[in-house]
Design a protein around this motif. Sequence first.
Motif, PDB file in Angstrom:
ATOM      1  N   UNK A 137      -6.510  -6.526  -0.220  1.00  0.00           N
ATOM      2  CA  UNK A 137      -7.057  -7.772  -0.758  1.00  0.00           C
ATOM      3  C   UNK A 137      -6.966  -7.851  -2.275  1.00  0.00           C
ATOM      4  N   UNK A 138      -6.934  -6.712  -2.933  1.00  0.00           N
ATOM      5  CA  UNK A 138      -6.896  -6.672  -4.393  1.00  0.00           C
ATOM      6  C   UNK A 138      -5.489  -6.513  -4.955  1.00  0.00           C
ATOM      7  N   UNK A 139      -4.565  -6.092  -4.129  1.00  0.00           N
ATOM      8  CA  UNK A 139      -3.209  -5.799  -4.601  1.00  0.00           C
ATOM      9  C   UNK A 139      -2.442  -7.085  -4.900  1.00  0.00           C
ATOM     10  N   UNK A 140      -1.660  -7.050  -5.959  1.00  0.00           N
ATOM     11  CA  UNK A 140      -0.775  -8.154  -6.305  1.00  0.00           C
ATOM     12  C   UNK A 140       0.653  -7.700  -6.037  1.00  0.00           C
ATOM     13  N   UNK A 141       1.346  -8.438  -5.193  1.00  0.00           N
ATOM     14  CA  UNK A 141       2.700  -8.075  -4.762  1.00  0.00           C
ATOM     15  C   UNK A 141       3.723  -8.796  -5.623  1.00  0.00           C
ATOM     16  N   UNK A 142       4.754  -8.070  -6.064  1.00  0.00           N
ATOM     17  CA  UNK A 142       5.853  -8.654  -6.827  1.00  0.00           C
ATOM     18  C   UNK A 142       7.149  -8.298  -6.107  1.00  0.00           C
ATOM     19  N   UNK A 185      -4.893   6.966  -5.358  1.00  0.00           N
ATOM     20  CA  UNK A 185      -3.583   7.126  -6.016  1.00  0.00           C
ATOM     21  C   UNK A 185      -2.844   8.308  -5.423  1.00  0.00           C
ATOM     22  N   UNK A 186      -3.552   9.397  -5.170  1.00  0.00           N
ATOM     23  CA  UNK A 186      -2.913  10.571  -4.554  1.00  0.00           C
ATOM     24  C   UNK A 186      -2.382  10.235  -3.160  1.00  0.00           C
ATOM     25  N   UNK A 187      -3.147   9.477  -2.402  1.00  0.00           N
ATOM     26  CA  UNK A 187      -2.696   9.094  -1.061  1.00  0.00           C
ATOM     27  C   UNK A 187      -1.498   8.146  -1.138  1.00  0.00           C
ATOM     28  N   UNK A 188      -1.505   7.231  -2.086  1.00  0.00           N
ATOM     29  CA  UNK A 188      -0.372   6.322  -2.254  1.00  0.00           C
ATOM     30  C   UNK A 188       0.879   7.075  -2.679  1.00  0.00           C
ATOM     31  N   UNK A 189       0.715   8.112  -3.492  1.00  0.00           N
ATOM     32  CA  UNK A 189       1.859   8.906  -3.934  1.00  0.00           C
ATOM     33  C   UNK A 189       2.524   9.625  -2.771  1.00  0.00           C
ATOM     34  N   UNK A 190       1.765   9.894  -1.715  1.00  0.00           N
ATOM     35  CA  UNK A 190       2.315  10.579  -0.538  1.00  0.00           C
ATOM     36  C   UNK A 190       2.994   9.614   0.426  1.00  0.00           C
ATOM     37  N   UNK A 249       1.235  -1.245   4.192  1.00  0.00           N
ATOM     38  CA  UNK A 249       0.425  -0.627   5.241  1.00  0.00           C
ATOM     39  C   UNK A 249      -0.526   0.418   4.654  1.00  0.00           C
ATOM     40  N   UNK A 250      -0.039   1.192   3.679  1.00  0.00           N
ATOM     41  CA  UNK A 250      -0.900   2.190   3.035  1.00  0.00           C
ATOM     42  C   UNK A 250      -2.036   1.511   2.275  1.00  0.00           C
ATOM     43  N   UNK A 251      -1.737   0.394   1.611  1.00  0.00           N
ATOM     44  CA  UNK A 251      -2.779  -0.339   0.894  1.00  0.00           C
ATOM     45  C   UNK A 251      -3.826  -0.890   1.868  1.00  0.00           C
ATOM     46  N   UNK A 252      -3.387  -1.371   3.023  1.00  0.00           N
ATOM     47  CA  UNK A 252      -4.330  -1.862   4.044  1.00  0.00           C
ATOM     48  C   UNK A 252      -5.202  -0.727   4.557  1.00  0.00           C
ATOM     49  N   UNK A 253      -4.576   0.422   4.799  1.00  0.00           N
ATOM     50  CA  UNK A 253      -5.311   1.587   5.298  1.00  0.00           C
ATOM     51  C   UNK A 253      -6.388   2.031   4.310  1.00  0.00           C
ATOM     52  N   UNK A 271       9.918  -5.403  -6.674  1.00  0.00           N
ATOM     53  CA  UNK A 271       9.647  -4.445  -5.600  1.00  0.00           C
ATOM     54  C   UNK A 271       8.468  -3.558  -5.920  1.00  0.00           C
ATOM     55  N   UNK A 272       7.371  -4.180  -6.362  1.00  0.00           N
ATOM     56  CA  UNK A 272       6.220  -3.383  -6.761  1.00  0.00           C
ATOM     57  C   UNK A 272       4.912  -4.066  -6.380  1.00  0.00           C
ATOM     58  N   UNK A 273       3.844  -3.287  -6.458  1.00  0.00           N
ATOM     59  CA  UNK A 273       2.479  -3.776  -6.269  1.00  0.00           C
ATOM     60  C   UNK A 273       1.678  -3.362  -7.493  1.00  0.00           C
ATOM     61  N   UNK A 274       0.708  -4.182  -7.882  1.00  0.00           N
ATOM     62  CA  UNK A 274      -0.233  -3.829  -8.942  1.00  0.00           C
ATOM     63  C   UNK A 274      -1.612  -3.827  -8.306  1.00  0.00           C
ATOM     64  N   UNK A 275      -2.346  -2.753  -8.525  1.00  0.00           N
ATOM     65  CA  UNK A 275      -3.658  -2.612  -7.898  1.00  0.00           C
ATOM     66  C   UNK A 275      -4.527  -1.687  -8.738  1.00  0.00           C
TER      67      UNK A 275
END
Length: 134
Positions: free
Chosen positions: A91-96, A111-116, A82-86, A100-104
């Motif tokens: 569209x660029x993220x690769x889900x594993x 990055x700061x927003x994702x860390x929160x 949801x944070x990646x969509x926001x 249990x991870x994403x690569x983007x």
Amino acid sequence: MATTASIQGAELVAFLHDSRGDLTKSIIIESARPTVSAPSRPGREAVSSPRRMLPPPAAALLKRRAKKVSGTASAAMGDIEQALKRLGLDGLARRNDLSGSFVVEATAEQIRELAATPGVRAIRPNRRHRNIAS
């Protein structure tokens, strides 16, 4: 800053500190997952029968797994998604799902927003990523 606890690696911290504009960095976002422990063998006796060394039937494993697995892992992945969509990175993220991870690739502000995000356990640089332009 409380959100920097999930950011790992001196390289990524330096990028966040010195970033300017729209420079991006390839990162791995690890979701919070429950701890896993190895199953213990009941009793201390030596097992000599090959039949007793086999795992239980699949139906028994599914029942056991359904009891143990809580929704925390999938909920954490959902929070990150949801944070990646926001942020417009879905569209660029690769889900594993296995790890249990994403690569983007993200900017310092993203990055700061994702860390929160509550479901994030760690954000680290993707060291296997190579810059195609160079």
